[in-house]
Design a protein around this motif. Structure first.
Motif, PDB file in Angstrom:
ATOM      1  N   LEU A 227     -15.281   0.515  -4.215  1.00 24.45           N
ATOM      2  CA  LEU A 227     -14.389  -0.392  -3.688  1.00 24.45           C
ATOM      3  C   LEU A 227     -13.220   0.356  -3.045  1.00 24.45           C
ATOM      4  CD1 LEU A 227     -14.569  -3.097  -6.564  1.00 24.45           C
ATOM      5  CD2 LEU A 227     -15.732  -3.147  -4.391  1.00 24.45           C
ATOM      6  N   PRO A 228     -13.549   1.189  -1.920  1.00 24.85           N
ATOM      7  CA  PRO A 228     -12.606   2.077  -1.425  1.00 24.85           C
ATOM      8  C   PRO A 228     -11.383   1.509  -0.979  1.00 24.85           C
ATOM      9  CG  PRO A 228     -14.391   1.815   0.113  1.00 24.85           C
ATOM     10  CD  PRO A 228     -14.688   1.103  -1.237  1.00 24.85           C
ATOM     11  N   ASN A 229     -11.179   0.282  -0.954  1.00 21.72           N
ATOM     12  CA  ASN A 229      -9.773  -0.319  -0.550  1.00 21.72           C
ATOM     13  C   ASN A 229      -9.097  -1.138  -1.535  1.00 21.72           C
ATOM     14  OD1 ASN A 229      -9.860   0.337   2.458  1.00 21.72           O
ATOM     15  ND2 ASN A 229     -11.767  -0.484   2.428  1.00 21.72           N
ATOM     16  N   ALA A 230      -9.515  -1.142  -2.882  1.00 22.63           N
ATOM     17  CA  ALA A 230      -9.118  -1.887  -4.143  1.00 22.63           C
ATOM     18  C   ALA A 230      -7.941  -1.067  -4.238  1.00 22.63           C
ATOM     19  CB  ALA A 230      -9.930  -1.897  -4.935  1.00 22.63           C
ATOM     20  N   PHE A 231      -6.683  -0.805  -3.534  1.00 19.20           N
ATOM     21  CA  PHE A 231      -5.468  -0.120  -4.078  1.00 19.20           C
ATOM     22  C   PHE A 231      -4.328  -0.747  -3.301  1.00 19.20           C
ATOM     23  CE2 PHE A 231      -6.977   2.277  -0.227  1.00 19.20           C
ATOM     24  CZ  PHE A 231      -5.782   2.637   0.407  1.00 19.20           C
ATOM     25  N   ILE A 232      -3.179  -0.485  -3.703  1.00 18.25           N
ATOM     26  CA  ILE A 232      -2.082  -0.962  -2.836  1.00 18.25           C
ATOM     27  C   ILE A 232      -1.325   0.309  -2.169  1.00 18.25           C
ATOM     28  CG2 ILE A 232       0.415  -1.980  -3.035  1.00 18.25           C
ATOM     29  CD1 ILE A 232      -0.612  -3.394  -5.579  1.00 18.25           C
ATOM     30  N   ALA A 300       5.457 -11.782  -6.703  1.00 19.64           N
ATOM     31  CA  ALA A 300       4.802 -11.392  -5.374  1.00 19.64           C
ATOM     32  C   ALA A 300       3.525 -10.612  -5.555  1.00 19.64           C
ATOM     33  CB  ALA A 300       5.971 -11.024  -4.597  1.00 19.64           C
ATOM     34  N   VAL A 301       3.808  -9.466  -6.338  1.00 16.00           N
ATOM     35  CA  VAL A 301       2.684  -8.300  -6.354  1.00 16.00           C
ATOM     36  C   VAL A 301       1.699  -9.018  -7.227  1.00 16.00           C
ATOM     37  CG1 VAL A 301       2.204  -6.063  -7.188  1.00 16.00           C
ATOM     38  CG2 VAL A 301       4.507  -6.522  -6.083  1.00 16.00           C
ATOM     39  N   THR A 302       1.924 -10.022  -8.307  1.00 14.60           N
ATOM     40  CA  THR A 302       0.772 -10.319  -9.035  1.00 14.60           C
ATOM     41  C   THR A 302       0.115 -11.293  -8.432  1.00 14.60           C
ATOM     42  OG1 THR A 302       2.132  -9.986 -11.229  1.00 14.60           O
ATOM     43  CG2 THR A 302       0.416 -11.771 -11.084  1.00 14.60           C
ATOM     44  N   ASN A 303       0.579 -12.151  -7.324  1.00 11.61           N
ATOM     45  CA  ASN A 303      -0.117 -12.860  -6.539  1.00 11.61           C
ATOM     46  C   ASN A 303      -1.123 -12.426  -5.697  1.00 11.61           C
ATOM     47  OD1 ASN A 303       0.745 -15.401  -7.818  1.00 11.61           O
ATOM     48  ND2 ASN A 303       2.309 -15.556  -6.369  1.00 11.61           N
ATOM     49  N   ALA A 304      -0.455 -11.147  -4.904  1.00 12.36           N
ATOM     50  CA  ALA A 304      -1.031 -10.494  -4.041  1.00 12.36           C
ATOM     51  C   ALA A 304      -2.522  -9.744  -4.742  1.00 12.36           C
ATOM     52  CB  ALA A 304      -0.305  -9.534  -3.199  1.00 12.36           C
ATOM     53  N   VAL A 305      -2.205  -9.155  -5.655  1.00 15.99           N
ATOM     54  CA  VAL A 305      -3.319  -8.355  -6.488  1.00 15.99           C
ATOM     55  C   VAL A 305      -4.430  -9.562  -7.035  1.00 15.99           C
ATOM     56  CG1 VAL A 305      -3.848  -7.060  -8.672  1.00 15.99           C
ATOM     57  CG2 VAL A 305      -2.007  -6.364  -7.001  1.00 15.99           C
ATOM     58  N   ALA A 306      -3.973 -10.779  -7.603  1.00 17.76           N
ATOM     59  CA  ALA A 306      -4.756 -11.686  -8.095  1.00 17.76           C
ATOM     60  C   ALA A 306      -5.450 -12.422  -7.169  1.00 17.76           C
ATOM     61  CB  ALA A 306      -4.328 -12.625  -9.083  1.00 17.76           C
ATOM     62  N   HIS A 307      -5.069 -12.662  -5.945  1.00 12.40           N
ATOM     63  CA  HIS A 307      -5.578 -13.665  -4.945  1.00 12.40           C
ATOM     64  C   HIS A 307      -6.048 -13.056  -3.716  1.00 12.40           C
ATOM     65  CE1 HIS A 307      -4.446 -16.555  -7.769  1.00 12.40           C
ATOM     66  NE2 HIS A 307      -3.179 -16.324  -7.635  1.00 12.40           N
ATOM     67  N   ARG A 308      -5.916 -11.641  -3.487  1.00 11.74           N
ATOM     68  CA  ARG A 308      -6.399 -10.945  -2.491  1.00 11.74           C
ATOM     69  C   ARG A 308      -7.885 -11.349  -2.242  1.00 11.74           C
ATOM     70  NH1 ARG A 308      -7.450  -4.970  -1.516  1.00 11.74           N
ATOM     71  NH2 ARG A 308      -9.145  -5.919  -0.080  1.00 11.74           N
ATOM     72  N   GLY A 314     -12.393  -2.537   4.386  1.00 16.50           N
ATOM     73  CA  GLY A 314     -11.529  -1.931   5.500  1.00 16.50           C
ATOM     74  C   GLY A 314      -9.950  -2.645   5.054  1.00 16.50           C
ATOM     75  N   SER A 315      -9.648  -3.276   4.190  1.00 15.18           N
ATOM     76  CA  SER A 315      -8.238  -4.118   4.057  1.00 15.18           C
ATOM     77  C   SER A 315      -8.047  -3.910   2.888  1.00 15.18           C
ATOM     78  CB  SER A 315      -8.520  -5.593   4.475  1.00 15.18           C
ATOM     79  OG  SER A 315      -9.085  -6.043   5.579  1.00 15.18           O
TER      80      SER A 315
END
Length: 424
Positions: A227-232, A300-308, A314-315
Motif C-alpha cells: 500500500l505505497p501511499n499509506a503514510f503521512i 486531528a491526526v487520529t481522525n485523518a489516519v482512521a477515516h481516510r 496515489g493519495s
C-alpha cells in the motif's frame, strides 16, 4: 502464482491462456522496437483486473520457443516495464519483475524476464480503456461487469476496503508483537483465529489465509510495500505559504511510515518539534503559549489516519505546518451523508476494522503539559472533532475550518496562536 523453471517451460510449451502471456522482445540497435509501452500496459492491466497472471518476456508466442533477451538489454526492458506500470496505467500497477534464464530448443540458457501480476485491490485503466483477460487475449470489460468490479474493489464495495485481502501478502509479513498486542481478551486463540476475528486476515479465493488491508496497516512496519501511499507526508515551512517559503525554506520534512498508531504519535511529535512557542504577559509574569494545542493536534491526526480513504491509489495524508497555521489533507470524501458542517455533531466510520483496532491501542504521552485525552486512541463516541475545535479556538481565538477539495480530499486548517515565529 510464482512458477518454477520447469513450470514456466511447460507453460511455454502449452501456450497462452487466461493466466499466461508470451512476448518476444525485438531490438533495432539499442532501441526496443517491440513490444510498445502502451500495448504492454494493456496486457498488464488486463491481468490485474481479473485474477492476475504471468507475462514472460523473451519467448515467441507463435512458435512457443524461448528466444531470450540479450544480456546487455535487460535493464532497458525492465525500464520499459516500469514505465508501462507507472506511466501508462491508472492507478499505477505494482508488478513483481524477475530476471532468470530458460533453456532454448538447443538447450542453451537464455536470459528472460518473468513478470508476475497479482489480482489487484483496484480497477486499472490502461491506454485502451478498462480491460481484462478472456482466454489468451484481452477484451474490454462489459459495462455491467465493470460496474460490478468497481463495486467490489472501490469505496462502495460490499466488503469494506480495510477488510479486503491483499493479494501477494503473506502472514509472515505480520509481526507477532504487533498482532499479539490485540489479544488481551483472546489469548487462548491461535494467532490465525485471532487475526480472522480482528479482520486482520481473511481467506482469499483459493482458501489461503492472507493479511487484509487493516492487517498490514496495523500489523506490519512495511505496509507501503503493498500500500505505497499509506503514510503521512509532513513538511514544516518557515513562512505562511509554499510560494513564499519555497523548498529552500523547508524547516523539516519527513515521510512517516509504520503501523498507524505509530504514525499518529510520530506525526504529533513532528508538530511538537517544529511549532513555535510564544509568550504572553499574565499577572505580571510571562506565560509560554504553544502555537497549537497538543490534544487538538492528536485528535486531528487520529481522525485523518482512521477515516481516510485507503482505496484511493496515489493519495496520501499531507500535513503542512506554516508560521500561522497547520493544514492536514486527508484523502477521500466524507463518508455516508455527512457534510463539513455536520462533522462536529455526527459520527461515521469508513474503516470499521481499523477504528476497532485503534480503539485497542493505548495513548502515549503527548508532550509536556498536554492533557491525556483517554486511555486508548479511539473512543468511538465521536468526541474527537468537538475537542479539537474547542481547544484550538480557546488557544488561538479562531475556530478551525474544514473544507472539501474536489469532493475527494478533506482539508482541516488549525490556526496557530498569534506569536512571533522564532525561525524568522
Amino acid at each position: 502464482m510464482r512458477l518454477t523453471k520447469s513450470e514456466l517451460l511447460e507453460k511455454v510449451r502449452l501456450g497462452e491462456d487466461s493466466y499466461f502471456e508470451l512476448k518476444e522482445v525485438r531490438f533495432a540497435g539499442s532501441r526496443i522496437t517491440g513490444p510498445d509501452q502502451k500495448p504492454l500496459a494493456d496486457e498488464l492491466a488486463a491481468f490485474a483486473n481479473l485474477q492476475g497472471g504471468v507475462l514472460l518476456l523473451g519467448a515467441d508466442d507463435k512458435t512457443r520457443e524461448v528466444v531470450g533477451i540479450p544480456l546487455d538489454k535487460l535493464d532497458a526492458v525492465e525500464d520499459l516495464l516500469r514505465q508501462a506500470c507507472h506511466d501508462s496505467i491508472t492507478p499505477p500497477l505494482n508488478a513483481l519483475i524477475e530476471r532468470t534464464t530458460l533453456p532454448d530448443s538447443a538447450g542453451r540458457d537464455q536470459p528472460v524476464i518473468v513478470v508476475e501480476i497479482l489480482r489487484s485491490l483496484f480497477v486499472h485503466q490502461s491506454p485502451s480503456g478498462y480491460l481484462w483477460r478472456a482466454g489468451s487475449s484481452k477484451r474490454p470489460i462489459p459495462p455491467d461487469n465493470l460496474a460490478s468490479l468497481f463495486q467490489q474493489r472501490s469505496q462502495t464495495r460490499l466488503i469494506r476496503f480495510d477488510e479486503q485481502v491483499v493479494a501477494g501478502a503473506s502472514l509472515e509479513e505480520l509481526e507477532p508483537s504487533l498482532c499479539d498486542r490485540f489479544a488481551s481478551d483472546l489469548s487462548r486463540d491461535e494467532r490465525p483465529d485471532l487475526l480472522r476475528k480482528l479482520a486482520m486476515a481473511r481467506e482469499d479465493d483459493d482458501g489461503v489465509l492472507r493479511p487484509t488491508v487493516a492487517g498490514l496497516l496495523m500489523g506490519s512496519r512495511d505496509s507501503i510495500r503493498h500500500l505505497p501511499n499509506a503514510f503521512i507526508q509532513a513538511v514544516a515551512y518557515r513562512g505562511t505559504s509554499v510560494a513564499q517559503a519555497g523548498s529552500a525554506y523547508q524547516l523539516d520534512a519527513r515521510d512517516i511510515t509504520g503501523p498507524l498508531d505509530e504514525q499518529i504519535f510520530a506525526t504529533c511529535g513532528f508538530v511538537d518539534k517544529n511549532m513555535s512557542i510564544g509568550a504572553v504577559k499574565r499577572n505580571g509574569g510571562r506565560e509560554d503559549r504553544p502555537q497549537f494545542d497538543a490534544l487538538a493536534v492528536f485528535e486531528a491526526v487520529t481522525n485523518a489516519v482512521a477515516h481516510r480513504d485507503y482505496s484511493m491509489a496515489g493519495s496520501k495524508i499531507r500535513l503542512r505546518l506554516f508560521a500561522d497555521r497547520l493544514e492536514i489533507y486527508s484523502p477521500g470524501a466524507i463518508p455516508n451523508t455527512m457534510t463539513v458542517d455536520s462533522l462536529p455533531y455526527r459520527q461515521a466510520a469508513r474503516n470499521e476494522a481499523l477504528t476497532s483496532l485503534l480503539a485497542r491501542c493505548p495513548v502515549r504521552p503527548l508532550g509536556a503539559g498536554a492533557t491525556q485525552p483517554r486511555s486508548h486512541i479511539m473512543d468511538k463516541r465521536g468526541e474527537g472533532v468537538p475537542i479539537l475545535l474547542a481547544r484550538s479556538q480557546e488557544l488561538s481565538g479562531r475556530r478551525p475550518e474544514y473544507r472539501m477539495i474536489d469532493d475527494s480530499e478533506l482539508l482541516l486548517t488549525i490556526f496557530g496562536t498569534p506569536t512571533e515565529d522564532p525561525h524568522t
